[in-house]
Design a protein around this motif. Sequence first.
Motif, short mmCIF file in Angstrom:
data_model
loop_
_atom_site.label_atom_id
_atom_site.label_comp_id
_atom_site.label_asym_id
_atom_site.label_seq_id
_atom_site.Cartn_x
_atom_site.Cartn_y
_atom_site.Cartn_z
N GLN A 120 0.85 -1.19 0.00
CA GLN A 120 0.00 0.00 0.00
C GLN A 120 0.88 1.23 0.00
O GLN A 120 1.78 1.35 0.85
N VAL A 121 0.63 2.14 -0.92
CA VAL A 121 1.34 3.42 -0.91
C VAL A 121 0.46 4.40 -0.14
O VAL A 121 -0.70 4.62 -0.50
N THR A 122 1.00 4.94 0.94
CA THR A 122 0.17 5.77 1.84
C THR A 122 0.35 7.26 1.59
O THR A 122 -0.46 8.06 2.04
N ALA A 123 1.41 7.66 0.92
CA ALA A 123 1.60 9.08 0.61
C ALA A 123 2.53 9.22 -0.58
O ALA A 123 3.46 8.42 -0.76
N THR A 124 2.25 10.22 -1.41
CA THR A 124 3.11 10.51 -2.56
C THR A 124 3.35 12.02 -2.57
O THR A 124 2.40 12.79 -2.53
N ARG A 125 4.62 12.42 -2.63
CA ARG A 125 4.92 13.86 -2.55
C ARG A 125 5.97 14.26 -3.59
O ARG A 125 6.82 13.45 -3.98
N LEU A 126 5.88 15.52 -3.99
CA LEU A 126 6.91 16.13 -4.82
C LEU A 126 7.34 17.40 -4.11
O LEU A 126 6.51 18.28 -3.86
N ALA A 127 8.60 17.48 -3.76
CA ALA A 127 9.13 18.63 -3.02
C ALA A 127 8.27 18.95 -1.80
O ALA A 127 7.94 20.11 -1.53
N GLY A 128 7.85 17.92 -1.09
CA GLY A 128 7.08 18.09 0.14
C GLY A 128 5.59 18.28 -0.07
O GLY A 128 4.82 18.26 0.89
N LYS A 129 5.16 18.47 -1.31
CA LYS A 129 3.73 18.70 -1.57
C LYS A 129 3.05 17.40 -2.00
O LYS A 129 3.55 16.71 -2.89
N PRO A 130 1.88 17.10 -1.39
CA PRO A 130 1.19 15.85 -1.73
C PRO A 130 0.73 15.84 -3.20
O PRO A 130 0.36 16.88 -3.74
N LEU A 131 0.77 14.66 -3.80
CA LEU A 131 0.32 14.50 -5.18
C LEU A 131 -0.89 13.58 -5.21
O LEU A 131 -1.09 12.77 -4.32
N THR A 132 -1.67 13.72 -6.28
CA THR A 132 -2.82 12.84 -6.46
C THR A 132 -2.37 11.57 -7.17
O THR A 132 -1.60 11.62 -8.12
#
Length: 538
Positions: A120-132
Amino acid sequence: MKFLRRFVTFWALFALTAIAVISLDSHRSLSTDPSQVQSAQINGSPQKLALLPDYSRDIDCFATANHYQIEAKLRLEQGNAVIQGLQNVRYTNHSPNPLQEVVFRLYPNIPSLQKTAQLQVTATRLAGKPLTSTLSSNNTVLTVQLPTPLPPSQSVELDLEFVTQIRQNQRGASFGRMGYIDDVITAGSWYPALSVYEAQRGWWVTSIPAPITDATGNVESDSDPTYTETSLFEVKLTVPRSLAVISNGVQVNRQTNTDGTVTYHSITGPMREQVWVASSRYEKTQAEVDGVKLNIWYYRDRANANSRSTRNALELTQKSLVAFNQQFGAYPYRELQVVQNPVSTGLEFPGLVLINSNAWNKTAIQRLVVHEVAHQWFYGLVGNNQVEHPWLDEGLATYAERVYQLFYADAKTAEKLNRYAQQSIKEFDQAIATGNLPDLRLNLPVADFKEFYGLFAYKRGSDFYIQLEQQLGQAAVYQALRQYVQQHRYEIATIRDPKAALEQASGKKLDEVYAKWIGSYQKDDKPATARVCQSAPS
Ligand SMILES: [Zn+2]
Protein backbone atom coordinates in the motif's frame (compact mmCIF):
# COMPACT_ATOMS: atom_id res chain seq x y z
CA MET A 1 11.34 -18.71 -13.06
CA LYS A 2 11.74 -22.43 -13.15
CA PHE A 3 8.66 -24.47 -12.59
CA LEU A 4 7.41 -26.63 -15.36
CA ARG A 5 5.09 -29.54 -15.08
CA ARG A 6 5.61 -30.84 -18.59
CA PHE A 7 9.19 -30.10 -19.22
CA VAL A 8 11.23 -32.51 -21.33
CA THR A 9 14.57 -32.77 -19.62
CA PHE A 10 17.94 -33.20 -21.23
CA TRP A 11 19.69 -33.24 -17.95
CA ALA A 12 19.67 -36.99 -17.53
CA LEU A 13 22.43 -37.16 -20.12
CA PHE A 14 24.62 -34.77 -18.31
CA ALA A 15 27.29 -36.33 -16.14
CA LEU A 16 28.51 -34.15 -13.32
CA THR A 17 32.23 -33.93 -12.95
CA ALA A 18 33.84 -34.69 -9.63
CA ILE A 19 32.92 -32.35 -6.83
CA ALA A 20 35.79 -30.29 -5.56
CA VAL A 21 36.16 -29.99 -1.83
CA ILE A 22 35.60 -26.44 -0.71
CA SER A 23 35.70 -25.44 2.91
CA LEU A 24 32.56 -23.97 4.40
CA ASP A 25 32.79 -20.51 5.87
CA SER A 26 30.58 -20.07 8.89
CA HIS A 27 30.94 -16.30 9.21
CA ARG A 28 28.04 -14.08 8.38
CA SER A 29 30.34 -11.22 7.59
CA LEU A 30 29.56 -8.17 5.50
CA SER A 31 29.92 -8.76 1.81
CA THR A 32 32.17 -5.77 1.31
CA ASP A 33 34.58 -3.86 3.47
CA PRO A 34 32.83 -0.59 4.47
CA SER A 35 36.15 1.25 4.28
CA GLN A 36 35.98 0.79 0.53
CA VAL A 37 32.84 2.90 0.41
CA GLN A 38 34.65 6.08 1.23
CA SER A 39 37.27 5.66 -1.47
CA ALA A 40 34.56 4.75 -3.98
CA GLN A 41 32.63 7.86 -3.03
CA ILE A 42 35.70 9.98 -3.51
CA ASN A 43 36.02 8.52 -7.01
CA GLY A 44 32.40 9.24 -7.85
CA SER A 45 29.27 7.20 -7.32
CA PRO A 46 29.31 4.66 -4.46
CA GLN A 47 27.47 2.34 -6.85
CA LYS A 48 30.80 1.72 -8.58
CA LEU A 49 31.59 -0.48 -5.62
CA ALA A 50 28.96 -2.96 -6.77
CA LEU A 51 30.69 -3.45 -10.13
CA LEU A 52 33.96 -5.13 -11.02
CA PRO A 53 36.74 -2.56 -11.53
CA ASP A 54 36.73 -3.15 -15.31
CA TYR A 55 33.05 -2.22 -15.41
CA SER A 56 32.89 0.55 -12.81
CA ARG A 57 32.76 3.11 -15.63
CA ASP A 58 29.36 1.68 -16.59
CA ILE A 59 27.93 3.73 -13.73
CA ASP A 60 28.74 6.88 -15.70
CA CYS A 61 26.16 5.80 -18.29
CA PHE A 62 23.51 5.86 -15.57
CA ALA A 63 23.94 9.43 -14.39
CA THR A 64 20.33 10.10 -15.40
CA ALA A 65 18.92 6.61 -14.84
CA ASN A 66 16.15 5.80 -12.39
CA HIS A 67 17.56 6.01 -8.90
CA TYR A 68 15.91 4.58 -5.80
CA GLN A 69 16.84 5.48 -2.23
CA ILE A 70 14.78 3.47 0.22
CA GLU A 71 14.77 3.50 3.99
CA ALA A 72 12.63 0.80 5.50
CA LYS A 73 11.99 -0.94 8.78
CA LEU A 74 10.90 -4.54 9.10
CA ARG A 75 8.92 -5.59 12.15
CA LEU A 76 7.33 -8.92 12.97
CA GLU A 77 3.73 -8.35 13.97
CA GLN A 78 1.54 -11.27 15.02
CA GLY A 79 3.86 -13.47 13.04
CA ASN A 80 3.60 -11.44 9.85
CA ALA A 81 6.36 -9.35 8.32
CA VAL A 82 5.46 -5.66 8.04
CA ILE A 83 7.82 -3.39 6.15
CA GLN A 84 7.34 0.34 6.48
CA GLY A 85 9.27 2.28 3.90
CA LEU A 86 10.09 5.73 2.60
CA GLN A 87 11.27 5.79 -0.99
CA ASN A 88 12.85 8.69 -2.78
CA VAL A 89 12.94 7.94 -6.47
CA ARG A 90 14.36 9.96 -9.31
CA TYR A 91 12.72 9.33 -12.66
CA THR A 92 14.08 10.79 -15.89
CA ASN A 93 11.90 11.15 -18.95
CA HIS A 94 13.92 9.53 -21.74
CA SER A 95 10.99 9.63 -24.15
CA PRO A 96 10.32 12.35 -26.74
CA ASN A 97 6.94 13.10 -25.09
CA PRO A 98 6.15 15.35 -22.11
CA LEU A 99 4.75 13.19 -19.30
CA GLN A 100 1.76 14.21 -17.22
CA GLU A 101 2.07 11.22 -14.95
CA VAL A 102 4.53 8.70 -13.55
CA VAL A 103 3.41 5.08 -13.20
CA PHE A 104 4.54 2.53 -10.62
CA ARG A 105 3.85 -1.19 -10.54
CA LEU A 106 3.01 -2.67 -7.14
CA TYR A 107 4.26 -6.23 -7.67
CA PRO A 108 3.33 -7.56 -4.19
CA ASN A 109 -0.32 -7.11 -5.28
CA ILE A 110 -0.13 -9.46 -8.29
CA PRO A 111 -2.61 -12.37 -8.43
CA SER A 112 -0.10 -15.10 -7.49
CA LEU A 113 0.71 -13.24 -4.25
CA GLN A 114 -2.90 -12.51 -3.39
CA LYS A 115 -2.85 -14.62 -0.21
CA THR A 116 0.73 -13.76 0.65
CA ALA A 117 1.56 -10.09 0.25
CA GLN A 118 0.20 -6.60 -0.06
CA LEU A 119 1.76 -3.24 -0.89
CA GLN A 120 0.00 0.00 0.00
CA VAL A 121 1.34 3.42 -0.91
CA THR A 122 0.17 5.77 1.84
CA ALA A 123 1.60 9.08 0.61
CA THR A 124 3.11 10.51 -2.56
CA ARG A 125 4.92 13.86 -2.55
CA LEU A 126 6.91 16.13 -4.82
CA ALA A 127 9.13 18.63 -3.02
CA GLY A 128 7.08 18.09 0.14
CA LYS A 129 3.73 18.70 -1.57
CA PRO A 130 1.19 15.85 -1.73
CA LEU A 131 0.32 14.50 -5.18
CA THR A 132 -2.82 12.84 -6.46
CA SER A 133 -2.54 9.19 -7.36
CA THR A 134 -4.92 6.46 -8.50
CA LEU A 135 -4.85 2.66 -8.33
CA SER A 136 -5.91 0.39 -11.17
CA SER A 137 -5.41 -3.10 -12.63
CA ASN A 138 -6.19 -4.89 -9.34
CA ASN A 139 -4.02 -2.47 -7.36
CA THR A 140 -0.92 -3.36 -9.36
CA VAL A 141 -0.76 0.03 -11.12
CA LEU A 142 -0.25 3.29 -9.23
CA THR A 143 -0.57 6.37 -11.44
CA VAL A 144 0.85 9.55 -9.92
CA GLN A 145 -0.27 12.86 -11.44
CA LEU A 146 2.45 15.47 -11.81
CA PRO A 147 1.53 19.14 -11.18
CA THR A 148 3.20 20.13 -14.46
CA PRO A 149 4.22 17.90 -17.38
CA LEU A 150 7.73 16.47 -17.20
CA PRO A 151 9.55 17.55 -20.39
CA PRO A 152 11.82 15.13 -22.30
CA SER A 153 15.27 14.67 -20.72
CA GLN A 154 14.10 16.20 -17.44
CA SER A 155 14.00 14.40 -14.09
CA VAL A 156 11.55 14.42 -11.23
CA GLU A 157 12.15 13.26 -7.65
CA LEU A 158 9.19 11.71 -5.89
CA ASP A 159 8.82 10.62 -2.27
CA LEU A 160 6.57 7.66 -1.56
CA GLU A 161 5.60 6.27 1.82
CA PHE A 162 4.55 2.66 1.70
CA VAL A 163 3.74 -0.41 3.77
CA THR A 164 4.41 -3.93 2.50
CA GLN A 165 3.03 -6.90 4.39
CA ILE A 166 4.04 -10.52 3.98
CA ARG A 167 1.80 -13.04 5.68
CA GLN A 168 3.40 -15.96 7.44
CA ASN A 169 3.05 -19.61 6.45
CA GLN A 170 1.15 -19.12 3.22
CA ARG A 171 2.75 -22.33 2.06
CA GLY A 172 1.90 -23.14 -1.52
CA ALA A 173 -0.03 -19.90 -1.92
CA SER A 174 2.80 -17.74 -3.16
CA PHE A 175 5.12 -18.42 -5.97
CA GLY A 176 8.61 -17.45 -5.19
CA ARG A 177 8.81 -13.70 -5.26
CA MET A 178 7.68 -13.12 -1.69
CA GLY A 179 6.99 -15.23 1.34
CA TYR A 180 7.47 -15.77 5.06
CA ILE A 181 7.91 -19.48 5.45
CA ASP A 182 10.18 -21.64 7.63
CA ASP A 183 11.43 -18.48 9.40
CA VAL A 184 12.71 -17.06 6.11
CA ILE A 185 11.33 -13.75 4.81
CA THR A 186 11.74 -13.29 1.06
CA ALA A 187 11.06 -9.91 -0.54
CA GLY A 188 11.50 -9.34 -4.28
CA SER A 189 10.28 -6.05 -5.79
CA TRP A 190 8.80 -5.21 -2.41
CA TYR A 191 8.69 -1.42 -3.04
CA PRO A 192 6.74 0.70 -5.58
CA ALA A 193 8.64 -0.08 -8.82
CA LEU A 194 8.70 2.37 -11.71
CA SER A 195 6.92 1.02 -14.75
CA VAL A 196 8.35 1.37 -18.27
CA TYR A 197 7.31 4.16 -20.63
CA GLU A 198 7.26 3.18 -24.29
CA ALA A 199 7.23 6.04 -26.79
CA GLN A 200 4.38 4.53 -28.83
CA ARG A 201 2.28 2.69 -26.23
CA GLY A 202 2.84 4.99 -23.27
CA TRP A 203 3.21 3.65 -19.73
CA TRP A 204 3.12 -0.12 -19.31
CA VAL A 205 -0.07 -0.91 -17.36
CA THR A 206 -0.86 -4.41 -18.68
CA SER A 207 -2.56 -6.74 -16.21
CA ILE A 208 -0.38 -9.45 -14.71
CA PRO A 209 -1.96 -12.83 -15.54
CA ALA A 210 -3.21 -15.09 -12.77
CA PRO A 211 -1.15 -18.22 -12.14
CA ILE A 212 -2.25 -21.80 -12.70
CA THR A 213 -3.65 -23.13 -9.42
CA ASP A 214 -4.70 -26.52 -8.14
CA ALA A 215 -8.17 -27.44 -6.81
CA THR A 216 -7.43 -25.86 -3.42
CA GLY A 217 -6.25 -22.58 -4.92
CA ASN A 218 -2.56 -23.15 -4.31
CA VAL A 219 -0.26 -21.84 -7.01
CA GLU A 220 1.06 -24.67 -9.17
CA SER A 221 2.81 -22.82 -11.91
CA ASP A 222 3.50 -19.18 -12.57
CA SER A 223 5.40 -16.80 -14.77
CA ASP A 224 7.54 -13.77 -13.98
CA PRO A 225 5.60 -10.51 -13.68
CA THR A 226 8.28 -7.82 -13.83
CA TYR A 227 9.14 -5.43 -16.64
CA THR A 228 11.52 -2.77 -15.42
CA GLU A 229 14.31 -0.49 -16.52
CA THR A 230 17.82 -0.87 -15.20
CA SER A 231 18.12 1.40 -12.18
CA LEU A 232 20.40 2.17 -9.27
CA PHE A 233 19.29 1.17 -5.77
CA GLU A 234 20.42 2.23 -2.35
CA VAL A 235 18.56 0.58 0.53
CA LYS A 236 18.82 0.96 4.29
CA LEU A 237 16.78 -1.84 5.83
CA THR A 238 16.37 -2.05 9.60
CA VAL A 239 15.47 -5.46 11.01
CA PRO A 240 15.26 -7.13 14.45
CA ARG A 241 18.73 -8.12 15.62
CA SER A 242 17.86 -11.82 15.39
CA LEU A 243 17.69 -11.59 11.59
CA ALA A 244 20.47 -11.31 9.05
CA VAL A 245 19.78 -9.75 5.66
CA ILE A 246 21.03 -11.04 2.32
CA SER A 247 20.50 -8.71 -0.63
CA ASN A 248 21.57 -8.22 -4.22
CA GLY A 249 24.32 -5.73 -4.98
CA VAL A 250 26.77 -5.30 -2.11
CA GLN A 251 26.25 -4.54 1.55
CA VAL A 252 28.38 -1.57 2.53
CA ASN A 253 27.49 -1.16 6.17
CA ARG A 254 25.77 -2.90 9.06
CA GLN A 255 24.91 -0.79 12.05
CA THR A 256 23.65 -2.03 15.40
CA ASN A 257 21.07 0.33 16.89
CA THR A 258 20.33 0.99 20.56
CA ASP A 259 16.76 -0.31 20.23
CA GLY A 260 17.88 -3.85 19.45
CA THR A 261 17.63 -3.51 15.70
CA VAL A 262 20.27 -3.68 12.99
CA THR A 263 20.38 -1.54 9.84
CA TYR A 264 21.76 -3.11 6.66
CA HIS A 265 22.92 -0.65 4.03
CA SER A 266 23.16 -2.07 0.53
CA ILE A 267 23.72 -0.63 -2.92
CA THR A 268 23.45 -2.10 -6.38
CA GLY A 269 25.13 -1.48 -9.68
CA PRO A 270 22.80 -1.00 -12.64
CA MET A 271 20.10 -3.60 -11.92
CA ARG A 272 16.39 -4.09 -12.62
CA GLU A 273 15.16 -5.02 -9.17
CA GLN A 274 16.12 -4.90 -5.53
CA VAL A 275 15.59 -8.05 -3.49
CA TRP A 276 16.42 -9.23 0.00
CA VAL A 277 16.01 -12.32 2.15
CA ALA A 278 16.01 -12.08 5.96
CA SER A 279 16.39 -14.92 8.44
CA SER A 280 18.45 -16.15 11.35
CA ARG A 281 19.01 -19.45 9.56
CA TYR A 282 21.72 -18.63 7.03
CA GLU A 283 25.41 -19.24 6.82
CA LYS A 284 27.47 -18.94 3.70
CA THR A 285 30.27 -20.51 1.77
CA GLN A 286 32.22 -18.48 -0.74
CA ALA A 287 34.32 -18.69 -3.86
CA GLU A 288 35.57 -16.29 -6.49
CA VAL A 289 35.41 -16.57 -10.28
CA ASP A 290 36.94 -13.94 -12.57
CA GLY A 291 36.90 -11.48 -9.67
CA VAL A 292 33.20 -12.09 -8.85
CA LYS A 293 32.50 -13.10 -5.27
CA LEU A 294 30.02 -15.99 -5.13
CA ASN A 295 28.13 -16.37 -1.87
CA ILE A 296 26.17 -19.58 -1.37
CA TRP A 297 23.72 -19.15 1.52
CA TYR A 298 22.46 -22.34 3.16
CA TYR A 299 20.48 -23.23 6.28
CA ARG A 300 22.90 -23.62 9.17
CA ASP A 301 20.45 -25.93 10.93
CA ARG A 302 20.70 -28.28 7.98
CA ALA A 303 24.41 -27.74 7.49
CA ASN A 304 25.41 -31.37 7.97
CA ALA A 305 22.67 -32.82 5.80
CA ASN A 306 23.37 -30.06 3.33
CA SER A 307 27.12 -30.10 3.18
CA ARG A 308 27.54 -32.15 0.02
CA SER A 309 24.71 -30.27 -1.75
CA THR A 310 26.05 -26.91 -0.63
CA ARG A 311 29.46 -27.74 -2.07
CA ASN A 312 27.65 -28.92 -5.17
CA ALA A 313 25.72 -25.61 -5.39
CA LEU A 314 28.97 -23.68 -5.06
CA GLU A 315 30.69 -25.75 -7.72
CA LEU A 316 27.72 -25.46 -10.10
CA THR A 317 27.67 -21.69 -9.61
CA GLN A 318 31.41 -21.44 -10.24
CA LYS A 319 31.21 -23.58 -13.35
CA SER A 320 28.17 -21.66 -14.64
CA LEU A 321 29.98 -18.37 -14.27
CA VAL A 322 33.11 -19.70 -15.98
CA ALA A 323 31.09 -21.08 -18.92
CA PHE A 324 28.76 -18.11 -19.35
CA ASN A 325 31.46 -15.47 -18.86
CA GLN A 326 33.29 -17.09 -21.73
CA GLN A 327 30.32 -17.76 -24.01
CA PHE A 328 28.12 -14.70 -23.37
CA GLY A 329 30.51 -12.04 -22.03
CA ALA A 330 31.51 -11.05 -18.51
CA TYR A 331 29.15 -10.81 -15.55
CA PRO A 332 30.05 -7.23 -14.56
CA TYR A 333 28.96 -7.19 -10.91
CA ARG A 334 31.15 -7.75 -7.90
CA GLU A 335 28.92 -10.31 -6.19
CA LEU A 336 26.38 -13.04 -6.90
CA GLN A 337 24.22 -14.54 -4.15
CA VAL A 338 22.76 -18.07 -4.41
CA VAL A 339 20.21 -18.59 -1.64
CA GLN A 340 18.59 -21.78 -0.36
CA ASN A 341 14.98 -20.74 0.00
CA PRO A 342 11.54 -22.15 0.81
CA VAL A 343 9.24 -20.15 -1.47
CA SER A 344 10.26 -20.91 -5.02
CA THR A 345 11.43 -23.82 -7.13
CA GLY A 346 14.07 -21.56 -8.53
CA LEU A 347 13.89 -17.86 -9.21
CA GLU A 348 16.15 -15.26 -10.71
CA PHE A 349 16.76 -11.75 -9.53
CA PRO A 350 19.63 -9.62 -10.76
CA GLY A 351 22.61 -10.54 -8.59
CA LEU A 352 20.65 -13.03 -6.47
CA VAL A 353 19.00 -16.34 -7.24
CA LEU A 354 16.71 -18.44 -5.06
CA ILE A 355 17.00 -22.22 -5.10
CA ASN A 356 14.34 -24.33 -3.44
CA SER A 357 15.37 -25.69 -0.05
CA ASN A 358 14.05 -29.17 -0.83
CA ALA A 359 15.63 -29.28 -4.28
CA TRP A 360 18.95 -28.36 -2.59
CA ASN A 361 19.54 -32.01 -1.74
CA LYS A 362 18.25 -33.43 -5.00
CA THR A 363 19.63 -33.72 -8.50
CA ALA A 364 17.20 -30.97 -9.55
CA ILE A 365 19.63 -28.47 -8.04
CA GLN A 366 21.90 -28.97 -11.05
CA ARG A 367 19.49 -27.58 -13.59
CA LEU A 368 18.10 -24.98 -11.21
CA VAL A 369 21.45 -23.37 -10.44
CA VAL A 370 22.62 -23.35 -14.07
CA HIS A 371 19.30 -22.02 -15.35
CA GLU A 372 18.93 -19.27 -12.75
CA VAL A 373 22.55 -18.17 -13.10
CA ALA A 374 22.02 -18.00 -16.89
CA HIS A 375 19.22 -15.51 -16.21
CA GLN A 376 21.89 -13.09 -15.00
CA TRP A 377 22.60 -12.54 -18.71
CA PHE A 378 19.10 -13.12 -20.08
CA TYR A 379 16.70 -11.02 -18.01
CA GLY A 380 19.33 -9.49 -15.69
CA LEU A 381 21.79 -7.83 -18.06
CA VAL A 382 19.57 -7.89 -21.16
CA GLY A 383 16.05 -7.30 -19.95
CA ASN A 384 12.71 -7.92 -21.61
CA ASN A 385 9.01 -7.61 -20.99
CA GLN A 386 8.51 -10.91 -19.16
CA VAL A 387 4.72 -10.75 -19.38
CA GLU A 388 4.46 -10.07 -23.11
CA HIS A 389 7.64 -11.70 -24.49
CA PRO A 390 8.53 -14.38 -21.92
CA TRP A 391 10.28 -16.64 -24.46
CA LEU A 392 13.01 -14.01 -24.92
CA ASP A 393 14.63 -14.71 -21.56
CA GLU A 394 13.22 -18.16 -20.73
CA GLY A 395 14.15 -19.62 -24.13
CA LEU A 396 17.69 -18.31 -23.79
CA ALA A 397 18.10 -19.35 -20.14
CA THR A 398 16.98 -22.86 -21.13
CA TYR A 399 19.28 -22.86 -24.17
CA ALA A 400 22.07 -21.75 -21.83
CA GLU A 401 21.65 -25.05 -19.96
CA ARG A 402 22.74 -26.76 -23.18
CA VAL A 403 25.58 -24.27 -23.63
CA TYR A 404 26.75 -25.20 -20.12
CA GLN A 405 26.52 -28.93 -20.79
CA LEU A 406 28.45 -28.68 -24.05
CA PHE A 407 31.07 -26.46 -22.42
CA TYR A 408 32.00 -29.29 -20.04
CA ALA A 409 31.17 -32.27 -22.26
CA ASP A 410 33.72 -34.52 -23.93
CA ALA A 411 33.26 -35.29 -27.64
CA LYS A 412 31.27 -38.44 -27.01
CA THR A 413 28.85 -36.78 -24.57
CA ALA A 414 28.48 -33.78 -26.89
CA GLU A 415 27.56 -36.06 -29.75
CA LYS A 416 24.98 -37.79 -27.55
CA LEU A 417 23.53 -34.44 -26.44
CA ASN A 418 23.23 -33.26 -30.03
CA ARG A 419 21.57 -36.46 -31.17
CA TYR A 420 19.10 -36.31 -28.30
CA ALA A 421 18.34 -32.62 -28.94
CA GLN A 422 17.62 -33.24 -32.63
CA GLN A 423 15.41 -36.20 -31.81
CA SER A 424 13.52 -34.13 -29.25
CA ILE A 425 12.87 -31.33 -31.77
CA LYS A 426 11.65 -33.89 -34.30
CA GLU A 427 9.24 -35.36 -31.75
CA PHE A 428 7.97 -31.90 -30.84
CA ASP A 429 7.35 -31.13 -34.54
CA GLN A 430 5.51 -34.43 -34.91
CA ALA A 431 3.36 -33.67 -31.86
CA ILE A 432 2.37 -30.38 -33.50
CA ALA A 433 1.77 -32.05 -36.89
CA THR A 434 -0.51 -34.68 -35.36
CA GLY A 435 -2.40 -32.13 -33.28
CA ASN A 436 -1.13 -33.41 -29.93
CA LEU A 437 0.38 -29.99 -29.29
CA PRO A 438 -0.96 -26.64 -30.54
CA ASP A 439 0.89 -24.93 -33.39
CA LEU A 440 1.96 -21.86 -31.42
CA ARG A 441 4.51 -19.22 -32.39
CA LEU A 442 6.89 -18.16 -29.63
CA ASN A 443 6.19 -14.43 -29.59
CA LEU A 444 3.13 -14.70 -27.36
CA PRO A 445 2.31 -13.15 -24.01
CA VAL A 446 2.28 -15.52 -21.03
CA ALA A 447 -1.53 -15.71 -20.92
CA ASP A 448 -1.84 -16.85 -24.56
CA PHE A 449 0.36 -19.91 -24.01
CA LYS A 450 -2.18 -21.14 -21.44
CA GLU A 451 -1.08 -24.53 -20.03
CA PHE A 452 1.59 -24.82 -22.73
CA TYR A 453 3.59 -21.90 -21.35
CA GLY A 454 6.50 -23.96 -20.04
CA LEU A 455 6.68 -26.31 -22.97
CA PHE A 456 6.81 -23.47 -25.49
CA ALA A 457 8.45 -20.45 -23.79
CA TYR A 458 11.18 -22.67 -22.28
CA LYS A 459 11.69 -25.82 -24.34
CA ARG A 460 10.54 -24.60 -27.75
CA GLY A 461 12.33 -21.31 -27.03
CA SER A 462 15.54 -23.26 -26.51
CA ASP A 463 14.87 -25.56 -29.50
CA PHE A 464 14.69 -22.45 -31.67
CA TYR A 465 18.38 -21.76 -31.02
CA ILE A 466 19.33 -25.45 -31.30
CA GLN A 467 17.82 -25.71 -34.78
CA LEU A 468 19.59 -22.44 -35.68
CA GLU A 469 22.86 -24.17 -34.80
CA GLN A 470 22.04 -26.63 -37.59
CA GLN A 471 21.33 -23.84 -40.07
CA LEU A 472 23.93 -21.23 -39.15
CA GLY A 473 26.56 -23.21 -37.27
CA GLN A 474 27.01 -23.26 -33.53
CA ALA A 475 29.83 -20.70 -33.64
CA ALA A 476 27.55 -18.14 -35.35
CA VAL A 477 24.80 -18.64 -32.75
CA TYR A 478 27.27 -18.25 -29.87
CA GLN A 479 28.80 -15.18 -31.49
CA ALA A 480 25.34 -13.68 -32.00
CA LEU A 481 24.46 -14.18 -28.33
CA ARG A 482 27.71 -12.56 -27.20
CA GLN A 483 26.92 -9.64 -29.46
CA TYR A 484 23.32 -9.48 -28.22
CA VAL A 485 24.55 -9.21 -24.63
CA GLN A 486 27.27 -6.71 -25.48
CA GLN A 487 24.97 -4.43 -27.48
CA HIS A 488 21.95 -4.56 -25.19
CA ARG A 489 23.34 -5.02 -21.70
CA TYR A 490 21.37 -2.96 -19.17
CA GLU A 491 18.78 -2.36 -21.91
CA ILE A 492 15.37 -3.79 -22.63
CA ALA A 493 15.54 -6.05 -25.67
CA THR A 494 12.72 -6.63 -28.10
CA ILE A 495 12.10 -9.49 -30.52
CA ARG A 496 14.07 -7.74 -33.24
CA ASP A 497 17.29 -7.61 -31.24
CA PRO A 498 18.34 -11.30 -31.15
CA LYS A 499 17.27 -11.58 -34.80
CA ALA A 500 19.53 -8.69 -35.81
CA ALA A 501 22.46 -10.22 -33.90
CA LEU A 502 21.88 -13.65 -35.48
CA GLU A 503 21.64 -12.17 -38.97
CA GLN A 504 24.79 -10.14 -38.47
CA ALA A 505 26.79 -13.07 -37.09
CA SER A 506 25.65 -15.48 -39.82
CA GLY A 507 25.31 -13.10 -42.77
CA LYS A 508 21.91 -14.68 -43.50
CA LYS A 509 18.40 -13.24 -43.49
CA LEU A 510 16.17 -15.01 -41.01
CA ASP A 511 12.71 -13.70 -41.96
CA GLU A 512 11.50 -17.14 -42.96
CA VAL A 513 12.70 -18.97 -39.88
CA TYR A 514 11.31 -16.19 -37.67
CA ALA A 515 7.93 -16.43 -39.40
CA LYS A 516 7.88 -20.19 -38.77
CA TRP A 517 9.04 -20.19 -35.14
CA ILE A 518 8.53 -16.73 -33.67
CA GLY A 519 5.62 -15.18 -35.54
CA SER A 520 4.68 -11.52 -35.75
CA TYR A 521 6.90 -8.98 -34.04
CA GLN A 522 6.29 -5.79 -35.98
CA LYS A 523 4.36 -4.04 -33.22
CA ASP A 524 7.17 -4.59 -30.80
CA ASP A 525 8.04 -1.18 -29.40
CA LYS A 526 11.41 -0.05 -28.15
CA PRO A 527 11.08 1.53 -24.71
CA ALA A 528 12.74 4.84 -24.02
CA THR A 529 15.32 3.85 -21.44
CA ALA A 530 18.46 5.46 -20.12
CA ARG A 531 21.40 5.85 -22.47
CA VAL A 532 22.80 2.49 -23.41
CA CYS A 533 26.18 1.68 -21.99
CA GLN A 534 28.16 0.13 -24.79
CA SER A 535 31.70 1.14 -24.00
CA ALA A 536 34.07 -1.80 -23.93
CA PRO A 537 35.62 -2.55 -20.55
CA SER A 538 38.88 -0.76 -19.91
ZN1 LIG B 1 13.76 -19.21 -16.08
